[in-house]
Write a protein that holds these residues in place. Structure first.
Motif, PDB file in Angstrom:
ATOM      1  N   LEU A  70     -46.882  32.038  30.265  1.00 44.88           N
ATOM      2  CA  LEU A  70     -47.788  31.062  29.658  1.00 44.88           C
ATOM      3  C   LEU A  70     -47.290  29.650  29.934  1.00 44.88           C
ATOM      4  O   LEU A  70     -46.082  29.428  30.081  1.00 44.88           O
TER       5      LEU A  70
ATOM      6  N   LEU B 213     -56.077  29.560  32.395  1.00 43.79           N
ATOM      7  CA  LEU B 213     -54.939  28.717  32.015  1.00 43.79           C
ATOM      8  C   LEU B 213     -54.476  27.796  33.125  1.00 43.79           C
ATOM      9  O   LEU B 213     -53.648  26.908  32.879  1.00 43.79           O
TER      10      LEU B 213
ATOM     11  N   VAL C 124     -57.651  34.778  26.043  1.00 47.73           N
ATOM     12  CA  VAL C 124     -56.758  34.032  26.927  1.00 47.73           C
ATOM     13  C   VAL C 124     -57.287  34.017  28.362  1.00 47.73           C
ATOM     14  O   VAL C 124     -57.134  33.022  29.082  1.00 47.73           O
TER      15      VAL C 124
ATOM     16  N   ILE D 100     -51.944  32.626  20.278  1.00 49.09           N
ATOM     17  CA  ILE D 100     -51.882  31.822  21.499  1.00 49.09           C
ATOM     18  C   ILE D 100     -52.890  30.679  21.396  1.00 49.09           C
ATOM     19  O   ILE D 100     -54.095  30.915  21.230  1.00 49.09           O
TER      20      ILE D 100
END
Length: 285
Positions: free
Chosen positions: A15, A61, A118, A151
Motif C-alpha cells: 500500500l 491506488l 481498495v 484502509i
C-alpha cells in the motif's frame, strides 16, 4: 484463511505510505509487516497453516502491487504451513485474465483474493464475469473483502475509496451466475452483516471468514448462524499481521460460539474448501 503479505523481500509495501499509516492507526498497531519467510516462521511456531496473499490494486491506488507470483514461489518453500492465493487487478481486463491463468498454471496458487473497495470495482458488474468464469473453471475459491475497512479510514475522502463496493449483496449475482465458484465473504460484514448472512444462507457456494475483528466483537446474528445453519461454511481468519491468531484464539473463549462448532471453524471447514477433505451434507435453514 486470511493472512496478508504486506511487504516483499525488497522492502516494497503493498500500500502507499499514507494508507499504511492510516490502517495502523485504525487497528492501533504499529507492529512489523513481515515478509513471507517471517510469516512462515510465525505460523510454524504455532503449528498452524495460513492462506497468504496480497491485493493487486494498481489501477485504483496508482501504486505498484506486490507480485503474487513471487509470493507463491516463496510460499512453496514453506509448503508445510503456507497456502498461496493470487490477486489480480480486475480493472485491467484481458491482462487480469492472462495473469490469473499464469498464476494458476505456472505458480500453483490455490485461490484468489479481491478487495472491491481498495481495487475500486463492483464485483457484480458483467465486465468481470470472464474472470469469475476462469476461476470457477479452475475449481478454485475466491475471497472477497466485505464490510467496513480500515484502509483509508480517517484520510480526506477516505482516500477516495468507496465502502459500498464491499456490500456483500454485490456478491449475490456472482454466486448466482457462477454456482460452482466458492466465494468467501471476508470479515464480519458490518454494517451489512444481515446481508452477508442472507447471501450465505441462500447461496450454498458462499462462505464467511471471521477475520479482521476480535471474536468478542462479533455481531450476535453472526454467532447464531455460525452455531447453526452456517456451521459448515464459517472459517477461522485473522487479518494478520493486523490481528494475531494468539489474540483471536484468546478472545474466542469470550464468545458464545459452541465448543462443538470450533473444530470446523478452526480447521475442518477450510480443509473442505481447499479440497483437502471431502464435503459434508448441510442441514436446511
Amino acid at each position: 484463511m486470511h493472512v496478508h503479505i504486506e511487504v516483499d523481500d525488497h522492502g516494497h509495501a503493498s500500500l502507499p505510505e499514507p494508507l499504511v499509516a492510516a490502517v495502523s492507526k485504525y487497528f492501533r498497531t504499529d507492529g512489523p509487516r513481515p515478509a513471507v519467510d517471517a510469516v512462515a516462521r510465525y505460523y510454524r511456531e504455532r503449528q498452524m497453516a495460513a492462506v497468504v496473499f496480497t491485493v493487486d490494486a494498481g489501477t485504483q491506488l496508482r501504486h505498484p502491487p506486490l507480485s503474487s507470483a513471487e509470493i507463491a514461489r516463496a510460499a512453496a518453500e514453506h509448503a508445510d504451513v503456507l497456502i498461496p492465493f493470487g490477486s489480480v487487478d480486475p480493472r485491467t481486463g484481458a491482462a487480469a485474465l492472462d495473469l490469473a491463468t499464469r498464476l494458476i498454471e505456472q505458480e500453483g496458487v490455490r485461490g484468489f483474493k479481491f478487495h472491491p473497495t481498495v481495487q475500486g470495482f463492483d464485483p457484480g458488474h458483467e465486465a468481470y464475469a470472464p474472470l469469475w468464469a476462469l476461476i470457477e473453471r479452475a475449481g478454485l475459491p475466491a475471497i472477497f473483502h466485505t464490510g467496513q475497512t480500515g484502509i483509508g479510514a480517517g484520510l480526506p475522502g477516505g482516500y477516495g475509496l468507496r465502502l459500498g463496493l464491499s456490500n456483500p449483496m454485490l456478491l449475490d449475482p456472482v454466486a448466482a451466475d457462477f454456482p460452482d465458484l466458492q466465494i468467501v465473504m471476508a470479515h464480519p460484514s458490518v454494517p451489512w452483516q444481515d446481508e452477508a448472512l442472507s447471501v450465505a444462507t441462500h447461496k450454498p457456494n458462499t462462505w464467511i471468514d471471521l477475520s479482521g475483528w476480535s471474536p468478542k466483537y462479533f455481531p450476535a446474528a453472526l454467532v447464531r448462524h455460525a452455531n447453526s445453519v452456517l456451521r459448515h461454511r464459517v472459517l477461522f481468519g485473522t487479518d494478520y499481521p493486523l490481528l494475531t491468531p494468539d489474540r483471536w484464539l484468546r478472545d474466542v473463549a469470550a464468545t458464545d460460539l459452541k465448543p462443538d462448532v470450533l473444530p470446523g471453524i478452526l480447521k475442518d471447514n477450510a480443509a473442505r474448501l481447499l479440497g483437502l477433505a471431502p464435503p459434508v451434507r448441510e442441514e436446511s435453514p
